[in-house]
Every structure is written in structure tokens, then in C-alpha cells.
Enzyme design. Structure first.
Site, PDB file in Angstrom:
ATOM      1  N   LYS A  83       0.876  -1.279   0.059  1.00 36.01           N
ATOM      2  CA  LYS A  83       0.060  -0.106  -0.081  1.00 36.01           C
ATOM      3  C   LYS A  83       0.954   1.205  -0.040  1.00 36.01           C
ATOM      4  O   LYS A  83       1.835   1.340   0.766  1.00 36.01           O
ATOM      5  CB  LYS A  83      -0.980  -0.080   1.223  1.00 36.01           C
ATOM      6  CG  LYS A  83      -2.170   0.652   1.071  1.00 36.01           C
ATOM      7  CD  LYS A  83      -3.127   0.180   2.376  1.00 36.01           C
ATOM      8  CE  LYS A  83      -4.380   0.961   2.154  1.00 36.01           C
ATOM      9  NZ  LYS A  83      -5.169   1.069   3.529  1.00 36.01           N
TER      10      LYS A  83
HETATM   11  O1  G3P Z   1      -9.631   1.882   4.553  1.00 38.87           O
HETATM   12  C1  G3P Z   1      -9.281   3.145   4.978  1.00 38.87           C
HETATM   13  C2  G3P Z   1      -9.767   3.301   6.337  1.00 38.87           C
HETATM   14  O2  G3P Z   1      -9.142   2.569   7.376  1.00 38.87           O
HETATM   15  C3  G3P Z   1     -10.112   4.548   6.859  1.00 38.87           C
HETATM   16  O3  G3P Z   1     -11.065   4.704   7.377  1.00 38.87           O
HETATM   17  O4  G3P Z   1     -12.949   5.501   9.036  1.00 38.87           O
HETATM   18  O5  G3P Z   1     -10.543   6.142   9.431  1.00 38.87           O
HETATM   19  O6  G3P Z   1     -11.603   7.201   7.535  1.00 38.87           O
HETATM   20  P1  G3P Z   1     -11.428   6.074   8.364  1.00 38.87           P
END
Ligand code: G3P
Length: 214
Positions: A83
Site C-alpha cells: 500500500k
Molecule cells: O480503509 C481506509 C480506512 O482505514 C479509513 O477509514 O474510517 O479512518 O476514514 P476511516
């Protein structure tokens, strides 16, 4: 649509895997830090549970350093996806990874041209963060629709990995728009099968069955 779990928690990954519905895993530095374990050991353990793609993120921000990390990460297991952040250095590293046969997931995508650029560099996955766009008053789903159109126009094989999904409706909307993958926290994954009418209906069926005279 493939379902990925967005977690580095082994208990959650084992529980999801037992349901037979987890096609892959995404992690990020924040999720790994939460577990408080050695990064490579943890990623190796995840790859033993899940045979599908497992994204592990680099933490360097310069291309050569990213490549060093990428090559190390791929030694952990065959199903590792490197990634990379969608910045200029990350896109450069993506191109080199493609040439070396290293599969990549370009992350932190917030606008369609970032998605077009990473597809041109041969990214295996592009990760638009829908929830974070919603958080600042944009409609994250518009981004999925735009990327789908662009990728279909030019027949890119980069998979659209809808990320930062916060609730089941996000998964439904992303699926309707043709996202190839939805990655979600375990709590969203659990909610996907829930409906109160299912529980009420089952309770009634079993109660009626119990009343039946044999
Ligand atoms: O896959 C990306 C994720 O980990 C981010 O999620 O909820 O932190 O925006 P969030």
C-alpha cells in the site's frame, strides 16, 4: 463485490474468515499501531489466516525508501499487496512496483485524477476514502461513480477498492456503483447480515414450530 476487512485485529480477522465471506484484508499504519504488535510478524499472521490480498502500507514518503520497504514487505507472503500513499513519490514507486511485478494498493484517494494517475501506473487497487469525504461535506459516492466511469472508458483493470466505509448503506451504495471491492471495519461487516425483521420472523417461526404437536 469482494468484501475486505479493514482491520489488523487477528480476532476480528479469524471471526470474519470463519464466516467464509472475507476476500482480503486492508491495514494502515493507524490500524497496525492500535494492535501494539511487531508490524511484519502481525502481517505474516494475517496472511496465514487470509489467502486473498492483504494490504500492508509503507511509511516512507520518498520513492527509493518506499521501494526498499515494498521489497521487504513482499518477502512476508505471496498475497501481500504493497500500500502506497497517492503522492508524487508514491506514484513513482507504484510504476516501479508494476515493472517488478509487485502488486499495489494506492491509498488516500480523494479525487478522480488521482485514481486515473494510479491506474496509468499499473496499480492493482485504488482506494478512494468515502467516509472522509462525507466528513467534510462532500458526497464520497460521487467519487466512486467518477472513477468507475473513467476506468470503464479506458478499460483499466485497476480495481476500485471503496474504503473508509462507515456503515452498511455505504457498502450498498458502493456496490450499486460498481466498486470492485468494499473494505470495512468488522462492526460494519457484522451489521451487513442484520435486519430486525429477520430476527422477529425467525423467533415467530421457531415459536410456532414449538407449538406443533408431534
Ligand atoms: O480503509 C481506509 C480506512 O482505514 C479509513 O477509514 O474510517 O479512518 O476514514 P476511516
Amino acid at each position: 463485490m469482494k468484501f475486505f476487512l479493514d482491520t489488523a485485529n487477528l480476532d476480528e480477522i479469524r471471526a470474519g474468515a470463519a464466516m467464509g465471506l472475507v476476500d482480503g484484508i486492508t491495514t494502515n499504519p493507524s490500524l497496525v499501531a492500535k494492535e501494539g504488535k511487531d508490524f511484519k510478524t502481525l502481517v505474516g499472521q494475517i496472511c496465514e489466516i487470509i489467502t486473498g490480498p492483504v494490504s500492508a502500507e509503507v511509511v516512507s514518503t520518498e520513492c527509493n525508501a518506499m521501494m526498499k520497504e515494498a521489497r521487504e514487505l513482499t518477502k512476508i507472503a505471496d498475497n501481500i499487496i504493497v500500500k502506497l500513499p497517492t503522492i508524487a513519490e508514491g506514484v513513482k514507486a507504484c510504476k516501479i512496483c508494476t515493472e517488478e511485478g509487485i502488486r499495489t494498493n494506492l491509498t488516500l484517494i480523494f479525487q478522480p485524477l488521482q485514481a486515473l494517475a494510479v491506474a496509468k501506473c499499473g496499480a492493482s487497487f485504488c482506494s478512494p476514502f468515502l467516509g472522509r469525504l462525507d466528513d467534510i461535506g462532500h458526497d464520497g459516492m460521487d467519487l466512486i461513480a467518477d472513477i468507475r466511469t473513467i476506468y470503464d472508458n479506458y478499460h483499466f483493470s485497476t480495481e476500485i477498492l471503496a474504503a473508509s466505509l462507515r456503515h452498511p448503506l455505504h457498502v450498498v451504495q458502493a456496490a450499486k456503483l460498481g466498486a470492485d471491492v468494499g473494505t470495512m471495519p468488522f462492526k460494519v461487516f457484522e451489521m451487513m447480515l442484520k435486519h430486525p425483521l429477520t430476527d422477529i420472523g425467525l423467533e415467530k417461526f421457531l415459536a410456532d414450530w414449538g407449538k406443533m404437536k408431534s
